[in-house]
Design a protein around this motif. Sequence first.
Motif, mmCIF file in Angstrom:
data_model
loop_
_atom_site.group_PDB
_atom_site.id
_atom_site.type_symbol
_atom_site.label_atom_id
_atom_site.label_comp_id
_atom_site.label_asym_id
_atom_site.label_seq_id
_atom_site.Cartn_x
_atom_site.Cartn_y
_atom_site.Cartn_z
ATOM 1 N N HIS A 35 2.564 -14.312 -7.760
ATOM 2 C CA HIS A 35 3.926 -13.864 -7.452
ATOM 3 C C HIS A 35 3.973 -13.347 -6.018
ATOM 4 C CE1 HIS A 35 7.576 -11.367 -7.638
ATOM 5 N NE2 HIS A 35 7.938 -12.113 -8.673
ATOM 6 N N ARG A 36 5.135 -13.400 -5.389
ATOM 7 C CA ARG A 36 5.259 -12.983 -3.984
ATOM 8 C C ARG A 36 4.918 -11.517 -3.768
ATOM 9 N NH1 ARG A 36 9.897 -10.075 -3.222
ATOM 10 N NH2 ARG A 36 11.321 -10.060 -5.002
ATOM 11 N N LEU A 37 5.048 -10.659 -4.812
ATOM 12 C CA LEU A 37 4.717 -9.239 -4.667
ATOM 13 C C LEU A 37 3.252 -8.940 -4.968
ATOM 14 C CD1 LEU A 37 7.809 -7.353 -6.189
ATOM 15 C CD2 LEU A 37 7.312 -7.880 -3.791
ATOM 16 N N ASN A 38 2.546 -9.889 -5.550
ATOM 17 C CA ASN A 38 1.145 -9.635 -5.885
ATOM 18 C C ASN A 38 0.348 -9.356 -4.615
ATOM 19 O OD1 ASN A 38 1.943 -10.230 -8.459
ATOM 20 N ND2 ASN A 38 0.534 -11.944 -8.757
ATOM 21 N N LEU A 68 -5.406 -4.706 -1.896
ATOM 22 C CA LEU A 68 -5.893 -3.868 -0.796
ATOM 23 C C LEU A 68 -7.334 -3.530 -1.109
ATOM 24 C CD1 LEU A 68 -3.570 -3.371 1.215
ATOM 25 C CD2 LEU A 68 -2.657 -3.182 -1.103
ATOM 26 N N THR A 69 -8.235 -3.700 -0.143
ATOM 27 C CA THR A 69 -9.665 -3.570 -0.400
ATOM 28 C C THR A 69 -10.300 -2.529 0.521
ATOM 29 O OG1 THR A 69 -10.431 -5.216 1.205
ATOM 30 C CG2 THR A 69 -9.611 -6.048 -0.919
ATOM 31 N N ALA A 70 -11.619 -2.472 0.508
ATOM 32 C CA ALA A 70 -12.350 -1.532 1.358
ATOM 33 C C ALA A 70 -12.339 -1.937 2.825
ATOM 34 C CB ALA A 70 -13.795 -1.413 0.872
ATOM 35 N N THR A 71 -11.741 -3.095 3.137
ATOM 36 C CA THR A 71 -11.654 -3.518 4.537
ATOM 37 C C THR A 71 -10.216 -3.748 4.998
ATOM 38 O OG1 THR A 71 -11.982 -5.843 3.911
ATOM 39 C CG2 THR A 71 -13.950 -4.565 4.492
ATOM 40 N N SER A 72 -9.224 -3.441 4.148
ATOM 41 C CA SER A 72 -7.819 -3.580 4.541
ATOM 42 C C SER A 72 -7.416 -2.434 5.459
ATOM 43 C CB SER A 72 -6.920 -3.575 3.301
ATOM 44 O OG SER A 72 -7.255 -4.627 2.415
ATOM 45 N N PRO A 73 -6.480 -2.657 6.385
ATOM 46 C CA PRO A 73 -6.039 -1.571 7.258
ATOM 47 C C PRO A 73 -5.114 -0.588 6.546
ATOM 48 C CG PRO A 73 -4.888 -3.605 7.805
ATOM 49 C CD PRO A 73 -5.918 -3.959 6.777
ATOM 50 N N GLY A 115 -10.812 10.583 1.286
ATOM 51 C CA GLY A 115 -10.557 11.815 0.552
ATOM 52 C C GLY A 115 -9.098 12.231 0.639
ATOM 53 N N TRP A 116 -8.232 11.280 0.936
ATOM 54 C CA TRP A 116 -6.804 11.542 1.105
ATOM 55 C C TRP A 116 -5.998 10.957 -0.052
ATOM 56 C CZ3 TRP A 116 -6.275 14.856 4.982
ATOM 57 C CH2 TRP A 116 -7.164 14.819 6.055
ATOM 58 N N VAL A 117 -4.709 11.239 -0.068
ATOM 59 C CA VAL A 117 -3.770 10.574 -0.964
ATOM 60 C C VAL A 117 -3.132 9.421 -0.201
ATOM 61 C CG1 VAL A 117 -1.583 10.784 -2.207
ATOM 62 C CG2 VAL A 117 -3.302 12.589 -2.393
ATOM 63 N N VAL A 118 -3.192 8.231 -0.800
ATOM 64 C CA VAL A 118 -2.631 7.026 -0.197
ATOM 65 C C VAL A 118 -1.263 6.766 -0.809
ATOM 66 C CG1 VAL A 118 -2.918 4.527 0.077
ATOM 67 C CG2 VAL A 118 -4.925 6.047 0.161
ATOM 68 N N GLU A 119 -0.273 6.450 0.039
ATOM 69 C CA GLU A 119 1.039 6.049 -0.454
ATOM 70 C C GLU A 119 1.240 4.561 -0.199
ATOM 71 O OE1 GLU A 119 5.768 7.321 -0.512
ATOM 72 O OE2 GLU A 119 4.473 8.141 1.064
ATOM 73 N N LEU A 120 1.606 3.836 -1.254
ATOM 74 C CA LEU A 120 1.781 2.386 -1.207
ATOM 75 C C LEU A 120 3.214 2.028 -1.584
ATOM 76 C CD1 LEU A 120 0.589 -0.590 -1.218
ATOM 77 C CD2 LEU A 120 0.179 -0.221 -3.669
ATOM 78 N N GLU A 157 4.098 -6.719 2.868
ATOM 79 C CA GLU A 157 3.678 -6.744 4.264
ATOM 80 C C GLU A 157 3.447 -5.340 4.829
ATOM 81 O OE1 GLU A 157 2.979 -9.636 5.661
ATOM 82 O OE2 GLU A 157 3.591 -10.554 3.760
ATOM 83 N N SER A 158 3.767 -4.307 4.063
ATOM 84 C CA SER A 158 3.664 -2.941 4.563
ATOM 85 C C SER A 158 2.214 -2.478 4.622
ATOM 86 C CB SER A 158 4.470 -1.985 3.682
ATOM 87 O OG SER A 158 3.951 -1.972 2.361
ATOM 88 N N THR A 159 1.955 -1.549 5.551
ATOM 89 C CA THR A 159 0.623 -0.937 5.653
ATOM 90 C C THR A 159 0.615 0.359 4.858
ATOM 91 O OG1 THR A 159 0.293 -1.855 7.863
ATOM 92 C CG2 THR A 159 -1.096 0.007 7.224
ATOM 93 N N PRO A 160 -0.250 0.507 3.865
ATOM 94 C CA PRO A 160 -0.297 1.773 3.113
ATOM 95 C C PRO A 160 -0.685 2.920 4.027
ATOM 96 C CG PRO A 160 -1.522 0.025 1.999
ATOM 97 C CD PRO A 160 -1.221 -0.473 3.376
#
Length: 686
Positions: free
Chosen positions: A227-230, A233-238, A332-337, A343-346
């Motif tokens: 799906h287009r929204l799928n 994000l991994t250990a190397t994503s920005p 050690g932070w809180v990530v917002e997705l 296309e957004s950067t978390p």
Amino acid sequence: MRNLLPMLSNHSHGGGRSAMTCRFRCGDACFQEVPNTSANEYVGDVIAGALSRRSVMRAAAVVTVASAAGSALAFGDVPAAEAHGRPKPNPKTDGARGLRFQPVAPNTADQVTVPAGYEQNVVIRWGEPILRGAPAFDPEKQTAKAQAGQFGYNNDFLSLLPLPGEHHRQVLVANHEYTDEVLMFRGYDPENPTREQVEIAWAAHGLGVVVVQEEHRSGKLTAVTRHRLNRRLTATSPFELTGPAAGAALVRTSADPAGRTVLGTLNNCSGGTTPWGTTLHGEENFNQYFANASSATDKRYGIGTGASERKWERFDKRFDLKQEPNEAHRFGWVVELDPYDPESTPRKRTALGRFKHEAAQPRLTADGRPVVYMGDDERFDYFYKFVSSKKMKKGSSRAAHAHNLTLLDEGTLYVAKLTGDSPAAEIDGTGKLPSDGEFDGSGVWIPLATAGPAGAVSHVPGMTAEEVYVFTRLAGDKVGATKMDRPEDIEPSPRTGRVYVALTNNSNRGKGTNPAADEANPRNLNKHGQILELAEHWDDPASDGFAWRLFLVAGDPNDPATYFAGFPKEKVSPISCPDNVAFDPHGNLWISTDGNQLGSHDGLFGVATHGERRGELKQFLTVPTGAETCGPIVQDRRVLVAVQHPGEIDGASVEKPASVWPDGPGRIVRPAVVSVWRADGRDIGV
């Protein structure tokens, strides 16, 4: 007959975490020295003298009000008989609304076991392709490129969001907390991992977004691949660092001299869903991925001085703190997705502090400001809240959305200090109730730092604002925060506003020179954990005072040291090691467990939080051998759980599996998400 997923085995184990879990999930945290060696005062003591004069006066005023009014003021909507542990259940009903099901008996079956009259399916497994071009899963031919397009490993937190315009579809967001390399790779050598194995593990960590299709006549869910929204994000994503610590000297590295772009997110445990349609993800045991620590601040965060378990430092110098001493400060932070924008950067929200975030669950003040509650999952560490200074804008316009994506960058970060109301002599470490019939008291939120448009201000003497945000644990030490028994998930009730804190366990309580029991943590050598309930003063989540009491003291109901909000203990299910929590549409609290110490597999439990059946706790399901129950979501017609690390038993491997779930003998064991629904199509538990 209970409805079981097929492919069962007779393998069982005695309950509790395996050494393998400790090794891969948290870097053997429970076998290391306790990182918190501060000499903080404990529950029942006066407010610590390390506060500024203004903070002391404010804290003292709150505690005075709380003590004078007693917890009855804050919990005033509870009938008196119920408040003193004498509920009067109605024998004409078979449970609180939402909890009317036959409890599952404790067991050690290698399956997901659900109540009679309920059905289930696996929604998605580790390795299933979700991005265009990703191949079908083949554990014998796995590659990092393939894994980056497939559902990740060890799903923990789950969020299920609406998908407007697509009938009977929702957006599932999942955390992929960590990897079990010995269960992923045939012939894995922990002393000599290959680059390919390490890069696959990097790709199996992180976050996953996948659209799911719901069956109209049941609660069954299936993944919609490609799906287009799928997204993965991994250990190397920005990821973008935002807020008061972004760009600070402590987060700059040779690869990122600006200190604003981080590669990857690690060990995402639980999280939260915001009222503005994003998801929050807590980076928890990040310390285990880094090697060669040396400073005192590293030790406070549990980072080891030698090689890491996974040896990632051999393949990327950022995991070697000798070469990149600031890299660990970027986790050690809180990530917002934003799951609706692939296309957004978390963003890593530094205003919420840096520690081992188990979760981050928001609610709104009366004037629309977000308040986020957070636990630091470590023995003798603290729980926190963040109060935003900005109001949420309603509506779906681009301007409103852009504004709401700044809400967690400005506001005040607090840590909790609790005071008990019983004489110290009545808290003897056995779990015996004090003479007033409850473990309860008052508390204060101590401000640590405030971030605003012109910069940030520290409220902690001797620490800059930058230091408070990057070394939040040290700030909590300095202001005398209360040492708790592993604060994990924290959830405010959407109905009452009361906040529930899962304290999983602490077998080191009262051991050696460690702090002994206190009223909020009333058992020494605490194997089973407890759940704390707090009410903010004046029903204002932005207030700096609260009343608290223990809602549950977990364990075998036959043990006199257990407590179920005063409900008759012969009528509840046994429960051990509460971890993630969630609320159903009826206001019941649902509790998933991690590390059951009662000889049964972990499971999911529902408990009434109000009415004549308050404290009635019933087991809804159990998970397979070696697995932990994670990420519960309870909707009207379905329950979702993440079955994390099935087969994670000492000595297990790909060649010698301890579990055959979910696909049966001869197939590799796979973490997965499971949906459960009533066979007759009616709502859950009614």
